[in-house]
Design a protein around this motif. Structure first.
Motif, PDB file in Angstrom:
ATOM      1  N   LEU A   1      -6.994   1.863  -5.693  1.00 18.28           N
ATOM      2  CA  LEU A   1      -8.420   1.838  -6.025  1.00 18.28           C
ATOM      3  C   LEU A   1      -8.648   1.257  -7.413  1.00 18.28           C
ATOM      4  O   LEU A   1      -9.573   0.475  -7.615  1.00 18.28           O
ATOM      5  N   GLY A   2      -7.761   1.602  -8.338  1.00 19.72           N
ATOM      6  CA  GLY A   2      -7.950   1.153  -9.710  1.00 19.72           C
ATOM      7  C   GLY A   2      -7.355  -0.206 -10.002  1.00 19.72           C
ATOM      8  O   GLY A   2      -7.425  -0.687 -11.115  1.00 19.72           O
ATOM      9  N   ARG A   3      -6.765  -0.826  -8.984  1.00 19.70           N
ATOM     10  CA  ARG A   3      -6.062  -2.100  -9.188  1.00 19.70           C
ATOM     11  C   ARG A   3      -5.178  -2.020 -10.433  1.00 19.70           C
ATOM     12  O   ARG A   3      -5.172  -2.901 -11.290  1.00 19.70           O
ATOM     13  N   SER A   4      -4.445  -0.942 -10.505  1.00 17.95           N
ATOM     14  CA  SER A   4      -3.668  -0.663 -11.705  1.00 17.95           C
ATOM     15  C   SER A   4      -2.563  -1.679 -11.894  1.00 17.95           C
ATOM     16  O   SER A   4      -2.003  -2.212 -10.926  1.00 17.95           O
TER      17      SER A   4
ATOM     18  N   THR B   1       0.860  -1.186   0.000  1.00 19.09           N
ATOM     19  CA  THR B   1       0.000   0.000   0.000  1.00 19.09           C
ATOM     20  C   THR B   1       0.896   1.236   0.000  1.00 19.09           C
ATOM     21  O   THR B   1       2.101   1.117   0.217  1.00 19.09           O
TER      22      THR B   1
ATOM     23  N   ASN C   1       0.361   5.073  -5.383  1.00 18.27           N
ATOM     24  CA  ASN C   1      -0.540   5.939  -4.617  1.00 18.27           C
ATOM     25  C   ASN C   1      -1.933   5.300  -4.511  1.00 18.27           C
ATOM     26  O   ASN C   1      -2.181   4.211  -5.043  1.00 18.27           O
ATOM     27  N   SER C   2      -2.852   5.998  -3.849  1.00 20.19           N
ATOM     28  CA  SER C   2      -4.152   5.389  -3.551  1.00 20.19           C
ATOM     29  C   SER C   2      -4.982   5.190  -4.821  1.00 20.19           C
ATOM     30  O   SER C   2      -5.833   4.300  -4.866  1.00 20.19           O
ATOM     31  N   ASP C   3      -4.714   5.990  -5.854  1.00 23.21           N
ATOM     32  CA  ASP C   3      -5.423   5.777  -7.123  1.00 23.21           C
ATOM     33  C   ASP C   3      -5.084   4.417  -7.706  1.00 23.21           C
ATOM     34  O   ASP C   3      -5.950   3.702  -8.198  1.00 23.21           O
ATOM     35  N   HIS C   4      -3.770   4.054  -7.593  1.00 27.38           N
ATOM     36  CA  HIS C   4      -3.351   2.751  -8.088  1.00 27.38           C
ATOM     37  C   HIS C   4      -4.048   1.643  -7.318  1.00 27.38           C
ATOM     38  O   HIS C   4      -4.443   0.627  -7.876  1.00 27.38           O
TER      39      HIS C   4
END
Lengths: 225, 408
Positions: free
Chosen positions: B146-149, B123, B141-144
């Motif tokens: 959330l997006g399971r990038s 995380t 970052n948290s976008d990654h």
């Protein structure tokens, strides 16, 4: 009294050898005046070594009183004896007893070091070596010197502290006759300059050169002529 | 006689018997050399271990599932829920950040290059907790999350292996187990540690790992890293974590089914090990110094006997008991002091060689010869000489001049 360098009164020395008591000295009284040259003679076992050890403050008598240069020396502890030997007695041994690794100068300096002298020792030691005629052998080691020269170093060492008395134990015993004669001449010379000398010897010809002979037999003085 | 002269005279006398003096001090030399070398290596090793422990991050707590000291049945794994509960500032006020980790050895490929590497699902907190920085690009970052990038950060060693360079990698696409991941940054080098290389690693978002690469049943996680708010708060944080986990795992009674380790616990373990080592070395040192000391005593006794006449002569011309005592004590302590000094040099050399060998075989560490070790060795070896010289010297000093002069 002050004229007497050695004033020994009825000295007795008893050795305990197992069960048997040996009277090495059985009441010896002798005196030596300042400036005298005296020899002590006697056969082996007569107690002359014991007497010399006591007179030289190497040992204590069992009883009797001994004054060396006005100081009572018969009742001192080891360190006091060491101190009186250092200040008042100069020893010359038959086998020279020089430190083999030290130079002539260092050997002569040794008593001054034990006397606690810190400066001017080398000069004093050098003068003593000059006085015995070894000014050109100052930095030689005993192995580089002849027997006669070694004994001269030993005499310089004995004299360096200007002792009240010079004790020589068979000083010519390990020397050839020529060197022996030279050493005797040196001792006579020193005596003429005022040093009190006691020689312990077997050799009648050595004893004949001294002013007075003390003969010992069985721990007693036989005659004093 | 003053000390300076005694030392000079003792030196002369020791120099006159060089071979004998040399052999006599051998025991002391070996003892001191062994101690210096092992202490240096030990200190160097300890520094390396402590360095790597503190290099992992600061004020860290490691939470493992299972109990390391007792047998516990039905161990429950650590879960994402556990991590979230510990991250709750009301339940655990001493906790600064929590980083749950999933990890696995996976195949990484780029172009024709392939390698197996430790892939960790992490995380954004991981960067803070582990004190990681990037040399280029950005951290997860948290976008990654959330997006399971499909994005990845590569460690410098992985970069070396796959790209043969450490710069300009951002934007490239690598494959992890065949799935494409875009590289978003390169990690700063942290060097090796006792936990393996920290540079041979690929970081991907936790959610991505969980859903696509490292599947674990029931929200399980592999490791939990917790950072305390300060160094002082570490024990408090450990207690809070334990309370939360006991409640969640319903093990309020009986033994815990988890273990909380702090960095200081690791440090303590390391220090315990080195402490045991030190005691052991101290024993060896004591024995060899004892043996060396007996050797010195033996030789000094021989020397006293040999020089009986000299002692008698010295006494005849006025040496007191103390003078003779000092003379022989000076000799014996100088003898063993030399042994100590030679031993220090030898030990230093040995430690240096060990350091060279270690770095040549890939475990770089610097043996440290501390001033305290040198001082200790010097003082101790001198003391040994003094102690074991006492008896022979006293024997010499107590000789009666008459008998000593008569000795043949």
């Amino acid at each position: 009294m002050n004229d007497l360098v050695i004033d020994a009164r009825s000295l007795r020395k008893v050795y305990q050898m197992g069960e048997i008591q040996v009277n090495a000295l059985a009441g010896v009284s002798i005196t030596v005046r300042r400036g005298e040259m005296v020899s002590i003679m006697g056969p082996s076992g007569s107690g002359k070594s014991t007497l010399m050890n006591i007179l030289g403050c190497l040992d204590r008598p069992t009883s009797g009183e001994y004054y060396l240069d006005g100081e009572l020396a018969s009742d001192l502890n080891d360190d006091q004896l060491a101190s009186i030997r250092n200040r008042k007695v100069g020893f010359v041994f038959q086998s020279f007893n020089l430190l083999p690794r030290a130079t002539a100068l260092a050997n002569v300096e040794l008593p001054l070091r034990y006397a606690g002298m810190t400066s001017g020792r080398q000069e004093r030691a050098r003068q003593a070596l000059v006085a015995v005629g070894l000014e050109d052998r100052i930095h030689h080691r005993p192995t580089e010197l002849s027997g006669g020269q070694q004994q001269r170093v030993a005499i310089a060492r004995a004299l360096v502290n200007q002792p009240a008395i010079l004790m020589a134990d068979e000083p010519t015993g390990n020397l050839d006759s020529k060197s022996g004669k030279e050493i005797m001449e040196l001792l006579l010379n020193l005596n003429q300059q005022g040093t009190t000398v006691i020689i312990v010897t077997h050799d009648p010809s050595v004893a004949a050169q001294t002013q007075r002979v003390i003969r010992l037999r069985d721990g007693q003085v036989e005659e004093s002529a | 006689m003053n000390l300076g002269q005694s030392i000079l005279e003792a030196l002369e006398s020791l120099a006159a018997n060089k071979l004998r003096s040399g052999l006599t001090i051998l025991g002391i030399v070996i003892g001191v050399a062994a101690v210096i070398a092992m202490l240096a290596v030990g200190t160097g090793a300890q520094d390396t271990i402590l360095g790597s422990i503190s290099g992992v991050g600061s004020n860290l707590l490691f939470v493992f599932s299972g109990n390391f000291t007792e047998n516990v049945r039905n161990v429950q794994p650590l879960t994402v829920g556990d991590a979230q509960a510990i991250a709750d500032p009301f339940q655990a006020p001493s906790v600064e950040a929590v980083a749950p980790i999933l990890r696995s050895e996976l195949e990484i490929a780029y172009g024709g290059e392939k390698t197996f590497t430790n892939v960790q699902g992490v995380t954004p907190e991981y960067a803070q907790v582990r004190n990681y920085a990037v040399t280029e690009g950005e951290f997860i970052n948290s976008d990654h999350i959330l997006g399971r990038s499909s994005v990845a950060l590569v460690g410098p060693e992985v970069a070396d292996k796959l790209f043969n360079r450490r710069e300009g990698i951002t934007g490239e696409t690598i494959r992890i187990e065949g799935q494409p991941f875009r590289v978003i940054g390169v990690l700063e080098s942290k060097g090796g540690s006792s936990f393996g290389s920290q540079d041979d690693v690929v970081l991907i978002p936790f959610s991505t790992a969980e859903s696509r690469l490292i599947r674990r049943s029931r929200d399980r996680i592999d490791q939990l890293l917790v950072q305390a708010v300060s160094a002082e708060a570490v024990p408090q944080a450990a207690e809070e974590i334990a309370q939360i986990l006991r409640t969640r795992h319903r093990t309020a009674l009986g033994a815990d089914d988890f273990t909380v380790f702090s960095q200081s616990d690791f440090v303590q373990t390391a220090q315990t090990i080195t402490g045991v080592l030190t005691v052991f070395l101290g024993g060896i040192a004591a024995i060899s110094l004892l043996v060396g000391g007996i050797g010195i005593m033996n030789i000094m006794l021989v020397s006293v006997t040999e020089r009986t006449r000299e002692i008698g002569l010295r006494k005849a011309i006025g040496a007191r008991k103390r003078d003779i005592l000092i003379q022989f004590l000076t000799e014996s302590s100088l003898l063993s002091l030399f042994g100590g000094l030679v031993g220090i040099v030898f030990g230093w050399l040995i430690a240096f060689v060990v350091g060279q060998v270690a770095s040549a075989s890939g475990t770089p560490f610097t043996p440290k010869v501390g001033l305290d070790a040198i001082l200790l060795a010097t003082i101790f070896s001198t003391a040994v000489g003094l102690f074991f010289g006492l008896y022979p010297a006293n024997r010499a000093a107590s000789l009666q001049p008459v008998e000593a002069l008569r000795y043949e």
